[in-house]
Design a protein around this motif. Structure first.
Motif, PDB file in Angstrom:
ATOM      1  N   SER A 159       0.809  -1.221   0.000  1.00  0.00           N
ATOM      2  CA  SER A 159       0.000   0.000   0.000  1.00  0.00           C
ATOM      3  C   SER A 159       0.845   1.275   0.000  1.00  0.00           C
ATOM      4  CB  SER A 159      -0.922   0.005   1.221  1.00  0.00           C
ATOM      5  OG  SER A 159      -0.145  -0.039   2.415  1.00  0.00           O
ATOM      6  N   SER A 160       2.168   1.135   0.079  1.00  0.00           N
ATOM      7  CA  SER A 160       3.042   2.304   0.125  1.00  0.00           C
ATOM      8  C   SER A 160       2.910   3.135  -1.150  1.00  0.00           C
ATOM      9  CB  SER A 160       4.498   1.863   0.292  1.00  0.00           C
ATOM     10  OG  SER A 160       5.365   2.968   0.117  1.00  0.00           O
ATOM     11  N   VAL A 161       2.917   4.447  -0.983  1.00  0.00           N
ATOM     12  CA  VAL A 161       2.835   5.343  -2.143  1.00  0.00           C
ATOM     13  C   VAL A 161       4.071   5.221  -3.028  1.00  0.00           C
ATOM     14  CG1 VAL A 161       1.303   6.992  -1.003  1.00  0.00           C
ATOM     15  CG2 VAL A 161       3.776   7.300  -0.846  1.00  0.00           C
ATOM     16  N   LEU A 162       5.158   4.703  -2.496  1.00  0.00           N
ATOM     17  CA  LEU A 162       6.383   4.557  -3.275  1.00  0.00           C
ATOM     18  C   LEU A 162       6.341   3.376  -4.242  1.00  0.00           C
ATOM     19  CD1 LEU A 162       9.069   5.322  -0.546  1.00  0.00           C
ATOM     20  CD2 LEU A 162       8.321   6.802  -2.418  1.00  0.00           C
ATOM     21  N   ILE A 163       5.405   2.442  -4.036  1.00  0.00           N
ATOM     22  CA  ILE A 163       5.358   1.245  -4.885  1.00  0.00           C
ATOM     23  C   ILE A 163       5.019   1.597  -6.330  1.00  0.00           C
ATOM     24  CG2 ILE A 163       4.104  -0.910  -5.327  1.00  0.00           C
ATOM     25  CD1 ILE A 163       6.155  -1.248  -3.132  1.00  0.00           C
ATOM     26  N   SER A 177       3.633 -11.716 -15.383  1.00  0.00           N
ATOM     27  CA  SER A 177       2.786 -11.507 -14.212  1.00  0.00           C
ATOM     28  C   SER A 177       3.668 -11.334 -12.982  1.00  0.00           C
ATOM     29  CB  SER A 177       1.816 -12.678 -14.033  1.00  0.00           C
ATOM     30  OG  SER A 177       2.536 -13.874 -13.813  1.00  0.00           O
ATOM     31  N   GLY A 178       3.098 -10.810 -11.946  1.00  0.00           N
ATOM     32  CA  GLY A 178       3.832 -10.607 -10.708  1.00  0.00           C
ATOM     33  C   GLY A 178       3.544  -9.233 -10.135  1.00  0.00           C
ATOM     34  N   THR A 179       4.083  -8.980  -8.982  1.00  0.00           N
ATOM     35  CA  THR A 179       3.871  -7.743  -8.249  1.00  0.00           C
ATOM     36  C   THR A 179       5.210  -7.069  -8.001  1.00  0.00           C
ATOM     37  OG1 THR A 179       1.978  -8.757  -7.140  1.00  0.00           O
ATOM     38  CG2 THR A 179       2.895  -6.795  -6.112  1.00  0.00           C
ATOM     39  N   ILE A 180       5.223  -5.761  -8.082  1.00  0.00           N
ATOM     40  CA  ILE A 180       6.426  -5.006  -7.754  1.00  0.00           C
ATOM     41  C   ILE A 180       6.547  -4.905  -6.234  1.00  0.00           C
ATOM     42  CG2 ILE A 180       7.541  -2.733  -7.867  1.00  0.00           C
ATOM     43  CD1 ILE A 180       7.658  -4.294 -10.504  1.00  0.00           C
ATOM     44  N   TRP A 181       7.740  -5.172  -5.751  1.00  0.00           N
ATOM     45  CA  TRP A 181       8.066  -5.066  -4.338  1.00  0.00           C
ATOM     46  C   TRP A 181       9.217  -4.069  -4.198  1.00  0.00           C
ATOM     47  CZ3 TRP A 181       6.604  -8.598  -0.202  1.00  0.00           C
ATOM     48  CH2 TRP A 181       5.586  -9.490  -0.578  1.00  0.00           C
ATOM     49  N   ALA A 182       9.359  -3.488  -3.030  1.00  0.00           N
ATOM     50  CA  ALA A 182      10.478  -2.587  -2.769  1.00  0.00           C
ATOM     51  C   ALA A 182      10.957  -2.760  -1.336  1.00  0.00           C
ATOM     52  CB  ALA A 182      10.072  -1.139  -3.013  1.00  0.00           C
ATOM     53  N   ILE A 183      12.255  -2.676  -1.186  1.00  0.00           N
ATOM     54  CA  ILE A 183      12.894  -2.744   0.124  1.00  0.00           C
ATOM     55  C   ILE A 183      13.581  -1.406   0.359  1.00  0.00           C
ATOM     56  CG2 ILE A 183      14.669  -3.863   1.519  1.00  0.00           C
ATOM     57  CD1 ILE A 183      14.156  -6.408  -0.190  1.00  0.00           C
ATOM     58  N   ALA A 184      13.231  -0.744   1.443  1.00  0.00           N
ATOM     59  CA  ALA A 184      13.864   0.522   1.822  1.00  0.00           C
ATOM     60  C   ALA A 184      15.176   0.184   2.531  1.00  0.00           C
ATOM     61  CB  ALA A 184      12.947   1.324   2.737  1.00  0.00           C
ATOM     62  N   LEU A 185      16.279   0.500   1.884  1.00  0.00           N
ATOM     63  CA  LEU A 185      17.580   0.167   2.454  1.00  0.00           C
ATOM     64  C   LEU A 185      17.842   0.978   3.713  1.00  0.00           C
ATOM     65  CD1 LEU A 185      19.638  -0.032  -0.849  1.00  0.00           C
ATOM     66  CD2 LEU A 185      18.672  -1.922   0.477  1.00  0.00           C
ATOM     67  N   THR A 186      18.399   0.308   4.727  1.00  0.00           N
ATOM     68  CA  THR A 186      18.703   0.968   5.990  1.00  0.00           C
ATOM     69  C   THR A 186      20.191   0.927   6.328  1.00  0.00           C
ATOM     70  OG1 THR A 186      18.196  -1.065   7.212  1.00  0.00           O
ATOM     71  CG2 THR A 186      16.418   0.570   6.974  1.00  0.00           C
ATOM     72  N   GLN A 187      20.915  -0.054   5.787  1.00  0.00           N
ATOM     73  CA  GLN A 187      22.353  -0.169   6.029  1.00  0.00           C
ATOM     74  C   GLN A 187      23.019  -0.780   4.805  1.00  0.00           C
ATOM     75  OE1 GLN A 187      23.157  -2.560   9.465  1.00  0.00           O
ATOM     76  NE2 GLN A 187      22.307  -1.070  10.889  1.00  0.00           N
ATOM     77  N   ILE A 188      24.221  -0.294   4.507  1.00  0.00           N
ATOM     78  CA  ILE A 188      25.017  -0.853   3.412  1.00  0.00           C
ATOM     79  C   ILE A 188      26.472  -0.886   3.840  1.00  0.00           C
ATOM     80  CG2 ILE A 188      25.916  -0.459   1.073  1.00  0.00           C
ATOM     81  CD1 ILE A 188      23.230   0.735   0.336  1.00  0.00           C
TER      82      ILE A 188
END
Length: 141
Positions: free
Chosen positions: A89-93, A111-122
């Motif tokens: 539901s994130s507006v960033l998706i 087919s499929g869904t877009i997912w996103a991971i907000a990076l916190t450490q690298i």
């Protein structure tokens, strides 16, 4: 974020992503990804009924690695990362979907869904800057 890390993430195509179940049993998968440098997002496409999607919906945290598309053993570079899975539901998706499909137009037909991971450490190892050279980044809220 360090420009060397951003450049590296923008040039690569495959990430190894890991999560756990409720008993802390690890599960990993590989996928094509796109990187949103403005929002520090790792974006990928998968089916919601996969084991990793089910686990990531429940756990919300992920970690992984990214290696160069072409590995030079003497000048090895790579990234280890941690992040938080964004809810669908994130507006960033929606923005993430545009970025991903621009990088991989063929994925529009899949087919499929877009997912996103907000990076916190690298943590990036970059032996081109000296053996064992490390660059680190931590998101500050």
């Amino acid at each position: 974020m360090n420009p060397n890390i951003i450049s590296f993430l923008q040039k690569q195509t495959v990430a190894s992503i890991c999560t756990t179940d409720t008993a802390a049993n690890p599960y990993c998968f590989n996928c094509f990804y796109a990187f949103d440098a403005a929002n520090y997002l790792l974006i990928y496409k998968t089916h919601n009924d996969t084991n990793h999607a089910t686990l990531m919906l429940a756990q919300k945290m992920a970690a992984g690695t990214i290696l160069p598309n072409k590995i030079n053993p003497l000048l090895l570079k790579g990234v280890q990362w941690q992040g938080e899975v964004l809810p669908q539901s994130s507006v960033l998706i929606q923005q993430a979907a545009t970025i991903y499909h621009k990088a991989y137009p063929f994925a529009l037909a899949m087919s499929g869904t877009i997912w996103a991971i907000a990076l916190t450490q690298i943590k990036m190892t970059d032996n081109s800057k000296g053996f064992g050279a490390k660059l680190t980044w931590n998101k500050i809220d």
